[in-house]
Scaffold this motif. Structure first.
Motif, mmCIF file in Angstrom:
data_model
loop_
_atom_site.group_PDB
_atom_site.id
_atom_site.type_symbol
_atom_site.label_atom_id
_atom_site.label_comp_id
_atom_site.label_asym_id
_atom_site.label_seq_id
_atom_site.Cartn_x
_atom_site.Cartn_y
_atom_site.Cartn_z
ATOM 1 N N MET A 33 44.245 46.181 49.647
ATOM 2 C CA MET A 33 44.716 44.749 49.263
ATOM 3 C C MET A 33 45.601 45.097 47.738
ATOM 4 S SD MET A 33 44.083 42.707 51.631
ATOM 5 C CE MET A 33 44.245 41.064 51.010
ATOM 6 N N PHE A 34 46.369 44.313 47.478
ATOM 7 C CA PHE A 34 47.067 44.444 46.093
ATOM 8 C C PHE A 34 45.945 43.839 45.176
ATOM 9 C CE2 PHE A 34 50.997 43.841 48.919
ATOM 10 C CZ PHE A 34 51.402 45.133 48.358
ATOM 11 N N LEU A 35 46.266 44.303 43.792
ATOM 12 C CA LEU A 35 45.445 43.831 42.776
ATOM 13 C C LEU A 35 45.917 42.319 42.355
ATOM 14 C CD1 LEU A 35 45.724 46.581 40.175
ATOM 15 C CD2 LEU A 35 43.683 46.216 41.809
ATOM 16 N N GLU A 36 45.035 41.638 42.097
ATOM 17 C CA GLU A 36 45.254 40.217 41.857
ATOM 18 C C GLU A 36 46.575 40.085 40.976
ATOM 19 O OE1 GLU A 36 43.008 36.146 40.110
ATOM 20 O OE2 GLU A 36 42.004 37.859 40.275
#
Length: 498
Positions: free
Chosen positions: A341-344
């Motif tokens: 997942m991408f970082l927030e």
């Protein structure tokens, strides 16, 4: 206190590989060769003399040494010890060389049980290697390989890794004592050490590209390259000090030349300065190569490990199938997919943005046209084409006028003529379009019918009908700077008469 097996067997394979380079002497000792009087020949001692012979020839940069030269050397130093003629020594030299370098061209090998790893291993080593050959006389020449040099250096009671550093220390002592002849010889040995180190670095580079299959091996090679880099840096500093010392000695001796002895010593110190600079230059290249090897080769190996992992990692089987087919708790599912997942990302406004450069826009309102661009009117396009054809025709007329009875001319000559007569033409794009299109269409068959005389060049090429059968424009290498607006490559304009 009990001795641990790990400490005893540490680096067992490396130690065996160092011992294996002495095995050719054992093979020579076991050979029962006899001379013409029936006496046994001590081949192991002659084998060691063989290595010294090739080493001395490397120092004086003599690369044309083989079995014949070795046999002549044996015959020269024999003094009646061995009852053999020159032909017998040739056979003897050939047998000794074959032990150090098998006739098949393959390296010597040794298979042993590695008590540290618990596996059978094979190591390879090379004492002599082929140098160059004379095809006319079918003669092969040899020189010492890396392990051969290591054998020679081992007789001086220090390892080849420190050969250059010790040679630097010996050179300084010889210079301080004024032993300039010995210093020159020491510099030759230093040059061989640098060449040996270069061969070793090439081998390490190939090994990195071929053998790194795990992070542990990559780390080991990284430490090896780091050690080489540190040693080269230290040796480079010592070279700087040596060169400074030699230059100071040379400058001091320049004012003390009184007799022939002083003159000869001064000539030797100049030669030392020159040879030392050459060796230092080669050593600096090695230092640069070690830095490049440290950064690029290991990074490339790291990337290969990464892509190797990608190839062996099946995303569908390891992640997708497990996530979909197996009911997992929410927390476990989150942990499984979290690495992918991408970082927030949070979009916000920063007060410091008021200090950024601001766009200054005109206060006048510009009316924006939201309609599609309209196509060019056909009548206007035909008119433009007609004007361009006429312009191209005028340029062709000028060309023919300049040519007179000639058949070829370069573009720079045409431009010189136009600058004197019609300078304004060089400020128009049409002139350059003419040459570009002419070059694209080249070669043009003038008598090729109506199909040839079409497009923007139609009127221009029709001027050539009845006089010439072929037109060719060839691009030259130089670029012509006409003015501030236009540059064009020089060309040659050729006409072939009927």
């Amino acid at each position: 206190m009990k001795v641990g097996a790990t400490e005893v067997l540490e680096n067992y394979g490396e130690r065996v590989s160092r011992l294996s380079i002495y095995e050719p002497f054992l093979k020579l000792r076991n050979k029962k060769e006899r001379d013409n009087s029936g006496n046994i020949i001590n081949l192991s001692s002659l084998g060691f003399i063989t290595l010294l012979f090739f080493f001395e020839n490397m120092i004086i940069r003599n690369k044309e040494v083989g079995a014949n030269e070795l046999a002549e050397f044996f015959h020269e130093i024999n003094n009646g010890k061995i009852d053999l003629d020159i032909e017998g020594f040739r056979k003897l030299a050939r047998k000794i060389i074959d032990v150090f370098r098998p006739p098949s061209g393959e390296r010597n090998s040794k298979t042993f049980y590695n008590w540290e790893t618990g596996e059978e291993e094979t190591i390879y080593y090379s004492i002599l290697k082929a140098s160059k050959s004379d095809t006319k006389s079918n003669t092969q020449y040899y020189t010492l390989d890396e392990e051969g040099l290591e054998l020679i250096f081992a007789t001086k009671e220090y390892f080849s890794e420190f050969q250059l550093s010790i040679s630097q220390l010996l050179l300084r002592k010889q210079l301080e004592k004024g032993e300039f002849v010995g210093a020159l010889r020491q510099i030759d040995e230093m040059r061989l050490s640098v060449e040996n180190l270069r061969d070793r670095m090439v081998k390490i580079k190939h090994d990195i590209n071929r053998n790194i299959v795990s992070e542990e091996i990559q780390k080991r090679y990284g430490e090896l390259i780091e050690d080489i880099n540190i040693r080269l840096t230290r040796e480079n500093e010592e070279f700087d000090e040596l060169e400074s010392f030699v230059k100071d000695t040379r400058d001091n001796m320049a004012y003390e030349v009184k007799d022939e002895k002083d003159k000869k010593a001064y000539e030797l110190i100049i030669q030392i300065d020159r040879e030392l600079d050459k060796v230092h230059s080669e050593h600096r290249k090695l230092l640069t190569e070690s830095i490049v090897l440290k950064t690029t080769a290991l990074e490339a190996a790291q990337e290969s490990l990464y892509f190797m992992g990608l190839e062996t990692f099946n995303f569908k089987q390891e992640i997708t199938n497990r996530f979909i087919s197996t009911p997992l708790p929410l927390i476990s599912s989150q942990q499984l997919i979290k690495p992918f997942m991408f970082l927030e990302m949070n979009r916000s406004w920063s007060p410091t943005s008021v200090f950024e450069r601001q766009r200054v826009e005109s206060e006048k309102k510009i009316e924006k046209n939201h309609a599609f661009s309209q196509p060019v009117d056909e009548e206007m396009l035909d008119k433009f084409k007609e004007i361009t054809r006429n312009n191209f025709k005028k340029i062709m007329e000028i060309l023919l006028e300049i040519l007179g009875n000639g058949n070829e001319i370069t573009l720079d000559k045409v431009i010189e003529y136009i600058k004197l007569n019609q300078k304004d033409m060089l400020d128009e794009r049409t002139f350059y379009d003419f040459w570009i299109i002419l070059h694209q269409k080249s070669p043009i068959l003038v008598d090729g019918g109506e199909e040839v005389h079409t497009g923007l060049l139609k009127d221009a090429t029709e001027l050539l009908v009845g006089k010439y059968k072929r037109l060719e424009v060839v691009e030259l290498n130089n670029i012509l700077e006409i003015n501030n607006r236009f540059k064009i490559k020089n060309m040659i304009f050729k006409l072939e008469e009927l």
